[in-house]
Enzyme design. Structure first.
Site, PDB file in Angstrom:
ATOM      1  N   ARG A 193     -11.261 -16.430 -22.778  1.00 45.45           N
ATOM      2  CA  ARG A 193     -11.032 -17.848 -23.350  1.00 45.45           C
ATOM      3  C   ARG A 193     -11.143 -18.633 -21.824  1.00 45.45           C
ATOM      4  O   ARG A 193     -10.649 -18.130 -20.702  1.00 45.45           O
ATOM      5  CB  ARG A 193      -9.915 -18.069 -23.722  1.00 45.45           C
ATOM      6  CG  ARG A 193      -9.426 -17.280 -25.133  1.00 45.45           C
ATOM      7  CD  ARG A 193     -10.197 -17.769 -26.210  1.00 45.45           C
ATOM      8  NE  ARG A 193      -9.988 -17.240 -27.700  1.00 45.45           N
ATOM      9  CZ  ARG A 193     -10.367 -17.579 -28.607  1.00 45.45           C
ATOM     10  NH1 ARG A 193     -10.441 -19.086 -28.760  1.00 45.45           N
ATOM     11  NH2 ARG A 193     -10.176 -17.154 -29.836  1.00 45.45           N
TER      12      ARG A 193
ATOM     13  N   TYR B 270      -0.113 -14.830 -25.192  1.00 42.24           N
ATOM     14  CA  TYR B 270      -1.587 -15.118 -25.450  1.00 42.24           C
ATOM     15  C   TYR B 270      -1.584 -16.265 -26.257  1.00 42.24           C
ATOM     16  O   TYR B 270      -1.012 -16.435 -27.415  1.00 42.24           O
ATOM     17  CB  TYR B 270      -2.261 -13.878 -26.509  1.00 42.24           C
ATOM     18  CG  TYR B 270      -3.477 -14.597 -27.073  1.00 42.24           C
ATOM     19  CD1 TYR B 270      -4.555 -14.275 -26.128  1.00 42.24           C
ATOM     20  CD2 TYR B 270      -3.581 -15.104 -28.158  1.00 42.24           C
ATOM     21  CE1 TYR B 270      -5.849 -14.933 -26.522  1.00 42.24           C
ATOM     22  CE2 TYR B 270      -4.625 -15.465 -28.641  1.00 42.24           C
ATOM     23  CZ  TYR B 270      -5.887 -15.557 -27.798  1.00 42.24           C
ATOM     24  OH  TYR B 270      -7.079 -15.930 -28.165  1.00 42.24           O
TER      25      TYR B 270
ATOM     26  N   CYS C  12     -18.621 -17.285 -35.861  1.00 44.04           N
ATOM     27  CA  CYS C  12     -19.632 -18.038 -36.634  1.00 44.04           C
ATOM     28  C   CYS C  12     -20.090 -19.052 -35.824  1.00 44.04           C
ATOM     29  O   CYS C  12     -21.071 -19.892 -36.420  1.00 44.04           O
ATOM     30  CB  CYS C  12     -19.181 -18.362 -37.909  1.00 44.04           C
ATOM     31  SG  CYS C  12     -18.943 -16.873 -39.078  1.00 44.04           S
TER      32      CYS C  12
ATOM     33  N   ARG D 295      -4.870 -13.302 -31.266  1.00 39.37           N
ATOM     34  CA  ARG D 295      -3.715 -13.658 -32.422  1.00 39.37           C
ATOM     35  C   ARG D 295      -3.141 -12.470 -33.220  1.00 39.37           C
ATOM     36  O   ARG D 295      -4.210 -11.830 -33.495  1.00 39.37           O
ATOM     37  CB  ARG D 295      -4.225 -14.850 -33.454  1.00 39.37           C
ATOM     38  CG  ARG D 295      -4.224 -16.080 -32.789  1.00 39.37           C
ATOM     39  CD  ARG D 295      -4.835 -17.218 -33.905  1.00 39.37           C
ATOM     40  NE  ARG D 295      -6.207 -16.853 -34.329  1.00 39.37           N
ATOM     41  CZ  ARG D 295      -6.544 -16.556 -35.555  1.00 39.37           C
ATOM     42  NH1 ARG D 295      -5.546 -16.033 -36.416  1.00 39.37           N
ATOM     43  NH2 ARG D 295      -7.750 -16.412 -35.935  1.00 39.37           N
TER      44      ARG D 295
ATOM     45  N   ASP E  91     -12.495 -27.427 -33.171  1.00 44.35           N
ATOM     46  CA  ASP E  91     -11.511 -26.361 -33.723  1.00 44.35           C
ATOM     47  C   ASP E  91     -10.622 -26.810 -35.050  1.00 44.35           C
ATOM     48  O   ASP E  91     -10.571 -26.532 -35.949  1.00 44.35           O
ATOM     49  CB  ASP E  91     -10.683 -25.631 -32.890  1.00 44.35           C
ATOM     50  CG  ASP E  91     -10.051 -24.479 -33.367  1.00 44.35           C
ATOM     51  OD1 ASP E  91     -10.525 -23.658 -34.174  1.00 44.35           O
ATOM     52  OD2 ASP E  91      -8.862 -24.198 -33.181  1.00 44.35           O
TER      53      ASP E  91
ATOM     54  N   SER F  94     -13.900 -17.365 -37.720  1.00 46.84           N
ATOM     55  CA  SER F  94     -14.309 -17.090 -36.325  1.00 46.84           C
ATOM     56  C   SER F  94     -15.442 -16.175 -36.178  1.00 46.84           C
ATOM     57  O   SER F  94     -16.018 -15.407 -37.137  1.00 46.84           O
ATOM     58  CB  SER F  94     -12.897 -16.262 -35.570  1.00 46.84           C
ATOM     59  OG  SER F  94     -12.950 -15.275 -36.222  1.00 46.84           O
TER      60      SER F  94
ATOM     61  N   HIS G 114      -9.272 -26.170 -40.244  1.00 43.43           N
ATOM     62  CA  HIS G 114     -10.044 -25.565 -39.490  1.00 43.43           C
ATOM     63  C   HIS G 114     -11.414 -26.147 -39.028  1.00 43.43           C
ATOM     64  O   HIS G 114     -12.471 -25.129 -39.625  1.00 43.43           O
ATOM     65  CB  HIS G 114      -9.579 -24.032 -39.611  1.00 43.43           C
ATOM     66  CG  HIS G 114      -9.887 -23.260 -38.443  1.00 43.43           C
ATOM     67  ND1 HIS G 114     -10.307 -22.014 -38.744  1.00 43.43           N
ATOM     68  CD2 HIS G 114     -10.262 -23.222 -37.041  1.00 43.43           C
ATOM     69  CE1 HIS G 114     -10.549 -21.213 -37.682  1.00 43.43           C
ATOM     70  NE2 HIS G 114     -10.424 -22.184 -36.551  1.00 43.43           N
TER      71      HIS G 114
ATOM     72  N   LYS H 181      -2.793 -23.567 -33.438  1.00 46.19           N
ATOM     73  CA  LYS H 181      -2.820 -22.965 -34.711  1.00 46.19           C
ATOM     74  C   LYS H 181      -1.340 -23.128 -35.581  1.00 46.19           C
ATOM     75  O   LYS H 181      -1.299 -23.451 -36.673  1.00 46.19           O
ATOM     76  CB  LYS H 181      -3.181 -21.289 -34.698  1.00 46.19           C
ATOM     77  CG  LYS H 181      -4.397 -21.280 -34.111  1.00 46.19           C
ATOM     78  CD  LYS H 181      -5.612 -21.831 -34.802  1.00 46.19           C
ATOM     79  CE  LYS H 181      -6.969 -21.375 -33.998  1.00 46.19           C
ATOM     80  NZ  LYS H 181      -8.009 -22.037 -34.680  1.00 46.19           N
TER      81      LYS H 181
HETATM   82  C1  OXD Z   1      -9.426 -18.993 -33.905  1.00 44.75           C
HETATM   83  C2  OXD Z   1      -9.212 -19.722 -32.366  1.00 44.75           C
HETATM   84  O1  OXD Z   1      -8.982 -17.778 -33.525  1.00 44.75           O
HETATM   85  O2  OXD Z   1      -9.864 -21.004 -32.596  1.00 44.75           O
HETATM   86  O3  OXD Z   1      -9.841 -19.597 -34.874  1.00 44.75           O
HETATM   87  O4  OXD Z   1      -8.678 -19.307 -31.445  1.00 44.75           O
HETATM   88 MN    MN Z   2     -10.301 -21.604 -34.548  1.00 44.42          MN
END
Ligand code: OXD
Ligand code: MN
Length: 593
Positions: free
Chosen positions: A376, A197, A250, A69, A277, A248, A226, A206
């Protein structure tokens, strides 16, 4: 596929701009998906993997300059700059449309424009919202077919309504200098250009389910967060639900799919994953807060996923999965990533598409990695062995506890409970993580990430805090709010708490608090457990003294934090609610006593 004039006119307008050779509607059928997979394999966009070992799985590589991102190129385009706030990048809508129109103009010549009608949430349900994504990428289509409920039934559910999020995505030239991910919340519109991406281009995730949805949630009286959602089943069969927000890196997906420690399994405890998520939360008729996971799949980080850290995630990826930017094992036609196991493939291609020499791989040097650190897997939620039976329940699940957390070496204790909703909102607003050696830049720098939403609030962060406070007034039977920190370290920098499945021990204390079944100790920051109330049965090397150490509140480091929070609030700007400044002052006073 539809007579909806709003949809037809919009598609005509976008097609006139982008000028595709043809337009194909995605109907959600397996035949169409299979034909698209075959086409992607033919053009080299995807590689079909070993059908025996990884049935119906594919590998895709993004451009090397397009692997994550891009917060710096993500914009919230509201009429007034102050409505986007200081934390978001802002562009005036007219200026942004004009700028991006130049990039989109003619960009789909020689390509097909796919029209993906999709629903975030169970199609046609009260909680669900509809989007249509136009894209020139088959990879996007195939990912959206996993991550959302997509196809004809969605366009049927939309009927002749104009209530849908208009998403336009074009790969254009994957030019990073001209990459833009732009949101027009006042127009229910998202434009994304020059990226391929996931987080930038799977517009349901998102862009819609967090940025646009958070804006809609404020307008309509609900919340888009989130957060993972999980259910803990007690030996008597009762299930309690928790939602949790972490920045992220964590371990959100790991917590969402947690496997209880053996002694708890033997007693009959189970954990069920509802989502990893995103949570959409609304007040139910019963006065409780109810959550749905609006997604239909997982877009999980591959590196570090293995049969110890997250066996459920690993099992989820074993069929019908798209892997992105991982290592291709040529001998087996399978995939590999750092942390999967200690047997890197000998004959392999790295995420960039080059031959990869595993003997040169050095765990400490990211540039030697075979898989990109942000590589991913995209897999259906229903692939997951511990998916909750309520995953597709349109009503969602009732939330008992909201848990915030971050990565703090010293400051935050293992767990503490806020005093009430207002104080809990404050706790969420001061969420932070320290940078680790894994990332470039200084180690131990605190990054404030309120409610893990810093990159995802589609409006002014100060207004977002106010919305949290407002929601608290509307939930008669509100969840209790907690903060956890799995990442405290000792003087040598080693993690003290084992984490992973053992985090369940902390979640059980949290739920016991929600039920009023256990006492706590009041500290300046909130309530911490009595050390003996964290069950350490069967834990190697963790004694009651370890728990005591994990629960200490060091006033000096908290006072440093207070100063840092004040700076952060000033940066958020003048819409930070007075109640949160009151909370900050009260915390400072308690710490200074
Ligand atoms: C993030 C994801 O970046 O879930 O939070 O991909
Ligand atoms: Mn996320």
């Amino acid at each position: 596929m539809t007579n909806n004039m709003y949809v037809k006119n919009w598609i005509d307008e976008m097609a006139a701009l982008t000028q595709p050779d043809s337009i194909v509607w995605i109907d959600g059928s397996e035949e169409q998906a299979e034909a698209l997979r075959a086409e992607a394999v033919k053009t080299g966009e995807m590689i079909k993997l070993n059908e025996e070992k990884l049935p119906r799985c594919y590998l895709h590589r993004t451009a090397v300059n397009d692997v994550a991102r891009v917060e710096g190129r993500t914009f919230i385009c509201t009429t007034k700059k102050e409505d986007a706030g200081n934390i978001n990048n802002w562009m005036a809508p007219a200026e942004c449309y004009e700028k991006l129109s130049k990039l989109f103009r003619g960009s789909m010549k020689g390509r097909t424009m796919y029209v993906i009608p999709y629903s975030m949430g169970v199609v046609g349900s009260e909680f669900a919202k509809i989007g249509i994504e136009l894209t020139d990428s088959i990879y996007v289509v195939l990912n959206m077919l996993i991550m959302t409920r997509a196809g004809k039934e969605v366009i049927d559910a939309l009927g002749d309504s104009a209530d849908f999020v208009k998403g336009l995505h074009g790969k254009a030239d994957i030019d990073e200098e001209n990459r833009y991910i732009c949101h027009f919340p006042e127009d229910n519109t998202i434009w994304s250009v020059n990226s391929g991406y996931g987080g930038n281009v799977l517009l349901g995730k998102k862009c819609f389910a967090l940025r646009i949805a958070s804006y809609l949630g404020r307008k309509e009286g609900w919340m888009a967060e989130h957060m993972l959602i999980l259910g803990i089943q007690y030996p008597d069969g009762e299930i309690k639900y928790i939602s949790a927000a972490f920045p992220s890196a964590c371990g959100k997906t790991n917590l969402a799919m947690l496997i209880p420690p053996e002694f708890l399994q033997k007693k009959g405890y189970k954990v069920w994953c509802v989502g990893d998520d995103i949570a959409w939360l609304r007040v139910g008729a019963d006065g409780r807060l109810w959550a749905v996971n609006p997604e239909n799949g997982f877009f999980g980080v591959a590196p570090g996923t293995n049969d110890k850290s997250n066996p459920n995630a690993l099992a989820t990826t074993m069929h019908d999965t798209i892997f992105t930017n991982v290592v291709h094992d040529l001998d087996n036609n399978t995939v590999w990533w750092e942390g999967l196991n200690d047997n890197p493939p000998k004959n392999a291609i790295d995420w960039k598409g080059n031959p990869w020499d595993y003997t040169k791989y050095d765990k400490k040097d990211k540039s030697t990695c075979g898989a990109h650190p942000n590589s991913r897997f995209t897999a259906m939620a229903t692939n997951c062995p511990c998916i909750s039976s309520e995953f597709a329940n349109p009503a969602g699940v009732p939330i008992s506890a909201i848990v915030f957390g971050g990565r703090r070496a010293k400051t935050a204790p293992l767990v503490y409970q806020s005093k009430d909703w207002q104080n809990g909102t404050f706790v969420g607003s001061i969420m932070a993580s320290e940078t680790t050696a894994a990332a470039a830049g200084a180690v131990g720098v605190v990054r404030r990430d309120p409610m893990a939403m810093r990159p995802f609030v589609g409006y002014n962060m100060g207004d977002y805090f106010a919305h949290w406070l407002e929601m608290g007034k509307r939930i008669p039977n509100a969840p209790k709010i907690f903060n956890v920190n799995w990442f405290r370290t000792d003087d040598e920098g080693h993690f003290i708490w084992p984490g992973f499945g053992d985090n369940m021990r902390v979640l059980l204390w949290i739920l016991a608090r929600c039920e009023g079944k256990v006492d706590a100790v009041e500290t300046p920051i909130g309530f911490v457990p009595k050390a003996e109330d964290i069950d350490i049965e069967g834990l190697d090397g963790v004694t009651i003294d370890t728990i005591r150490e994990l629960l200490t509140v060091d006033k000096e480091s908290w006072l440093e934090d207070v100063a840092n929070i004040r700076e952060f609030y000033a940066m958020v700007g003048d819409r930070v609610p007075a109640e949160l400044y009151d909370e900050l002052a009260a915390l400072e006073a308690r710490l200074s006593k």
